[in-house]
Design a protein around this motif. Structure first.
Motif, short mmCIF file in Angstrom:
data_model
loop_
_atom_site.label_atom_id
_atom_site.label_comp_id
_atom_site.label_asym_id
_atom_site.label_seq_id
_atom_site.Cartn_x
_atom_site.Cartn_y
_atom_site.Cartn_z
N PRO A 126 29.57 32.45 51.41
CA PRO A 126 30.10 31.98 50.12
C PRO A 126 30.53 33.12 49.21
O PRO A 126 31.37 32.94 48.33
N GLU A 127 29.96 34.30 49.43
CA GLU A 127 30.26 35.45 48.59
C GLU A 127 31.75 35.77 48.54
O GLU A 127 32.26 36.24 47.53
N VAL A 158 36.68 28.85 37.03
CA VAL A 158 36.61 27.86 38.10
C VAL A 158 37.81 26.91 38.08
O VAL A 158 38.33 26.53 39.12
N PHE A 159 38.28 26.58 36.88
CA PHE A 159 39.35 25.58 36.79
C PHE A 159 40.75 26.19 36.73
O PHE A 159 41.71 25.49 36.42
N THR A 160 40.84 27.47 36.99
CA THR A 160 42.16 28.10 37.02
C THR A 160 42.67 28.12 38.47
O THR A 160 42.07 28.79 39.31
N PRO A 161 43.75 27.41 38.76
CA PRO A 161 44.14 27.24 40.17
C PRO A 161 44.92 28.42 40.75
O PRO A 161 46.05 28.26 41.19
N LYS A 162 44.33 29.60 40.69
CA LYS A 162 44.96 30.80 41.25
C LYS A 162 43.91 31.57 42.03
O LYS A 162 42.72 31.48 41.72
N PRO A 163 44.33 32.39 43.01
CA PRO A 163 43.35 33.26 43.67
C PRO A 163 42.74 34.24 42.67
O PRO A 163 43.44 34.69 41.75
N LEU A 164 41.45 34.55 42.84
CA LEU A 164 40.77 35.41 41.87
C LEU A 164 41.46 36.77 41.75
O LEU A 164 41.52 37.35 40.67
N GLU A 165 42.01 37.25 42.85
CA GLU A 165 42.69 38.55 42.84
C GLU A 165 43.83 38.58 41.82
O GLU A 165 44.12 39.61 41.23
N ASP A 218 36.28 50.24 37.02
CA ASP A 218 37.65 50.63 37.31
C ASP A 218 37.91 50.78 38.80
O ASP A 218 38.98 51.15 39.23
N ASP A 219 36.87 50.48 39.56
CA ASP A 219 36.97 50.56 41.01
C ASP A 219 38.10 49.66 41.51
O ASP A 219 38.34 48.60 40.96
N SER A 220 38.78 50.10 42.57
CA SER A 220 39.86 49.27 43.10
C SER A 220 39.29 48.00 43.75
O SER A 220 39.95 46.98 43.83
N GLY A 221 38.05 48.08 44.21
CA GLY A 221 37.42 46.90 44.82
C GLY A 221 36.62 46.10 43.82
O GLY A 221 35.60 45.52 44.17
N VAL A 222 37.09 46.06 42.56
CA VAL A 222 36.30 45.43 41.51
C VAL A 222 36.10 43.94 41.76
O VAL A 222 35.03 43.38 41.46
N VAL A 223 37.08 43.30 42.40
CA VAL A 223 36.94 41.86 42.69
C VAL A 223 35.78 41.63 43.65
O VAL A 223 34.93 40.75 43.43
N GLU A 224 35.71 42.45 44.70
CA GLU A 224 34.62 42.31 45.67
C GLU A 224 33.27 42.58 45.02
O GLU A 224 32.31 41.86 45.24
#
Lengths: 211, 239
Positions: free
Chosen positions: B171-172, B181-188, B210-216
């Motif tokens: 799930p991570e 949650v209700f925004t219908p776009k990919p988190l990226e 500021d990491d490039s992998g901030v989403v992860e």
């Protein structure tokens, strides 16, 4: 020739056995899903409409009634209608404040306002929401003397009963959420009409630095 | 005693064995491919409706929140198809002479609900629950895709058990801040939004922001915060 028939027959048997897995009988069981169509009822509605003379219990009033034995009808009425003797009240009902803190209420009100009210009233309460810009009659702005001087209960009453072109939201927003929204509308009004002397020093500095 | 088998018999046997194995493998692969194909799963198949309701218009152009219409999504198993009353909130004033909306007005006058053709239909032995997904930070987007781009609603994902398990095992990879949650776009694609910035500012340490992998990184942190675990017991979804 007989041999060939035999082979075909056995192939057919094997094939049929394998195909058992292809028929998903349990996919659609006789039970009814919410909002599903049903051939059992004449009108085809599986989720049955409420019979006449039924009043849905509000979970909030229910809870308080069972907690304290005394008859809470009067405060229930304020809570459910927003009125005392037909006039909108100017405070949040005690029933509500016994269950939520002010920050909780305003936070909830903000969220619910953005869901239910923004399409017409706009995020600031200016009345320039998208639905209005697309042709729905413009609602009045909250930031007028007339609406600033209304008691808090007025906003709850309007949300509950509707007003002019605005439809009632009684069935669509829960009672406590309508109160939370009313509280948030007050906050919105204040946000556009705050006295500058009431600002904290940090906010005042931020204001002066802003372009 | 003469040789029972010719010289080529060995070859034949090998060919039959290998060929047989290949054939069986091919057959099963074909079967699996068929079951997962859109013909069976209905993925991306547009379904005709009585009223050609457009999410693209209502969500994309007007910006109405999912919950204005799907009111029970946070509190119950079903998101809920809105009652005609919700349509009429606006459409008693807007497009109230439109031929396209005639069935809506008829439903309003007669009290007979509109009949929508179901787009997402899970088997009856699957007990999917919307509210828990919402509260665990699984956005609408993860299953329903970019709804704000859909003229007519279609099923964006295959909805096979295999697909459910992909996420239930990990799930991570799919969690997002509850505020998005209700925004219908990919988190990226949402890294520039205030909600995303706020989540990063509250949850991540200064040097990670500021990491490039901030989403992860944010997803890892949210998985801990929202207590997301692998959920692969049969009775998570079946009774």
């Amino acid at each position: 020739m007989r041999n060939l028939w035999r082979r075909l027959l056995s192939l057919l048997c094997i094939g049929m056995t394998l195909m058992v897995g292809c028929v998903q009988v349990m996919d659609d069981q006789p039970k009814l899903d919410p909002q599903e169509q049903s051939s059992f009822f004449a009108d085809g509605i599986a989720s049955r409409p409420l019979p006449d003379h039924i009043i849905a219990a509000d979970p909030a009033t229910w809870q308080v009634r069972s907690a304290s034995k005394h008859d809470a009808t009067t405060s229930d009425e304020v809570y459910l209608t927003g009125r005392v003797d037909g006039e909108p009240v100017d405070t949040l009902p005690a029933l509500l404040l016994s269950r939520f803190t002010y920050p909780e209420l305003l936070h909830r009100g903000h969220e619910r306002f953005d869901v239910s009210c923004v399409p017409c009233h706009d995020a600031t309460g200016s009345g320039n929401g998208m639905a209005a810009r697309r042709g729905f009659p413009y609602p009045p702005t909250y930031h007028s003397d007339r609406l600033r001087s209304q008691p808090l209960g007025y906003f709850f009453v309007v949300a509950t009963e509707g007003h002019n072109k605005m439809p009632p939201y009684r069935d669509l927003i829960s009672t406590e959420d309508r109160w939370a929204i009313a509280a948030y509308v007050r906050a919105l009004q204040f946000s556009q009409y705050a006295d500058v002397t009431q600002l904290k020093e940090a906010d005042l500095n931020a204001l002066q630095e802003s372009p | 005693m003469p040789q029972l088998f010719s010289r080529s018999a060995d070859m034949m046997l090998q060919a039959v064995l290998i060929g047989g194995i290949l054939l069986v493998t091919l057959l099963f692969s074909a079967l699996f491919a068929v079951v997962r194909s859109p013909d069976i799963t209905n993925q991306n198949v547009t379904i005709e409706q009585t009223v050609p309701f457009s999410h693209q218009h209502h969500v994309g152009d007007i910006g109405i929140d999912c919950r204005y219409c799907h009111q029970s999504v946070e509190t119950s198993a079903i998101a809920g198809v809105p009652p005609t009353q919700v349509c009429m909130n606006c459409h008693r004033e807007l497009w109230n002479q439109s031929e396209m909306l005639a069935p809506v007005r008829e439903s309003w006058e007669t009290g007979q609900p509109l009949v929508w053709n179901r787009v997402h239909d899970l088997p009856d032995y699957v007990y999917f629950n919307h509210s828990i997904h919402i509260h665990k930070g699984i956005g609408c987007y993860e299953c329903h895709g970019e709804v704000d781009q859909m003229r007519l609603t279609r099923q964006a994902e295959p909805l096979t058990m295999h697909w459910c398990l992909d996420c239930h095992r990990n799930p991570e990879a799919h969690v997002r801040p509850r505020s998005l949650v209700f925004t219908p776009k990919p988190l990226e694609d949402l890294a520039d939004t205030t909600e995303f910035q706020e989540a990063v500012a509250t949850l991540l340490a200064q040097d990670a922001r500021d990491d490039s992998g901030v989403v992860e990184l944010l997803r890892q942190r949210l998985a801990t915060d929202y207590h997301l675990d692998e959920r692969t017991d049969c009775y998570t979804c079946h009774r």
